[in-house]
Enzyme design. Structure first.
Site: not given
Ligand code: APR
Length: 257
Positions: A200, A114, A130, A224
């Site tokens: 994730s 976002v 989102h 990832n």
């Molecule tokens: N490069 C790539 N991936 C990375 C990095 C990086 N430098 N650092 C961390 N990660 C990975 C982590 O290993 C994890 O798998 O990014 C992912 C982040 O996961 P989340 O924090 O769950 O974020 P996201 O998957 O976008 O969440 C989805 O959940 O909370 C809701 O609406 C919110 O859009 C969000 C949704």
């Protein structure tokens, strides 16, 4: 161990050969810009607050000032950081794709983020599943607020109709914008290559998009630093940070590596 040169070269060849490319991103692609991911522990001012409780209509109505100030803090943070090399590499993949004879339908970037860092890096073919935290609408009737909203307000400003303003973000428990979700599902089903970067892969319906791609016969490449719920089903897993792997793929595409 981080992604091998052989795997990077293999995925670069997939990108070169594909007809319709979709990239699905999550909070991980903004981490190297300094934006904490959702699964990162809340730090500093907001330690101890639960995003899942604040990012809801109920949370907003319960304490409009708290939720407004939390989004204000994130909006300010987003404004202070820059897109990173991963965002820039993904924008260059769009530019490269649009130049191909297959034209602009060849490329779509679907993001759960976002922060609009993709757009600030130059991406234009972006579907925001989102919403975003930099524009606002009326909580009651959905009137879009076109004026710029100042920072550091203690309370949400009012819409011209008198209701509270809220960020144009999709809160937990709210439906995603139907047209955006439909478009994202369509490109996921029709693509022949999907890169899934920095998510994730836990939150629906975004987490279903890679499986729609697989069902449509596409290769799904996960990028990832950590394994996720998707990893075992992905065609290839490139272990590494978005800001490292995405530019490496672009360099392979340019034939430099
Ligand atoms: N490069 C790539 N991936 C990375 C990095 C990086 N430098 N650092 C961390 N990660 C990975 C982590 O290993 C994890 O798998 O990014 C992912 C982040 O996961 P989340 O924090 O769950 O974020 P996201 O998957 O976008 O969440 C989805 O959940 O909370 C809701 O609406 C919110 O859009 C969000 C949704």
């Amino acid at each position: 161990m981080d992604a091998s040169q052989a795997d990077l070269k293999k995925v670069a060849s997939y990108i070169k050969e594909c007809q319709r490319l979709v990239i699905l991103t999550g909070a991980g692609v903004s981490k190297e810009s300094g934006i904490p991911t959702f699964r990162d522990k809340m730090t500093g001012l907001w330690e101890g607050y639960d995003p899942a409780k604040m990012a809801t209509p109920e949370g907003f109505l319960k304490d409009p000032s708290l939720v407004w100030r939390w989004y204000d803090w994130r909006r300010k943070l987003v404004g202070e950081v820059q897109p990173n090399a991963g965002h820039v590499a993904m924008a260059s993949l769009e530019a490269r794709s649009s130049a191909l004879e297959s034209g602009p339908d060849h490329f779509t970037l679907v993001t759960q983020n976002v922060d609009r860092l993709h757009q600030r890096a130059g991406s234009t073919r972006v579907l925001e599943l989102h919403g975003n935290i930099v524009t606002f609408r009326c909580f009651e009737r959905g009137h879009q607020a076109h004026e710029s909203i100042p920072f550091d307000l203690e309370f949400p400003p009012l819409c011209r109709c008198g209701a509270l303003l809220r960020p144009n973000v999709v809160w937990f428990g709210e439906a995603l914008p139907a047209a955006v979700l439909s478009a994202a599902s369509q490109v996921a089903r029709q693509c022949d290559l999907m890169l899934v970067v920095g998510t994730s892969a836990l939150v629906q319906p975004a987490a279903s998009l890679p499986y729609m791609a697989l069902e449509g016969g596409a290769k799904v490449i996960e990028i990832n630093p950590n394994e996720t719920a998707l990893t075992e089903d992905a065609t290839t897993f490139l272990k590494g940070a978005s800001g490292v792997v995405m530019p490496q793929l672009v360099r392979f595409l340019d034939g430099v590596n």
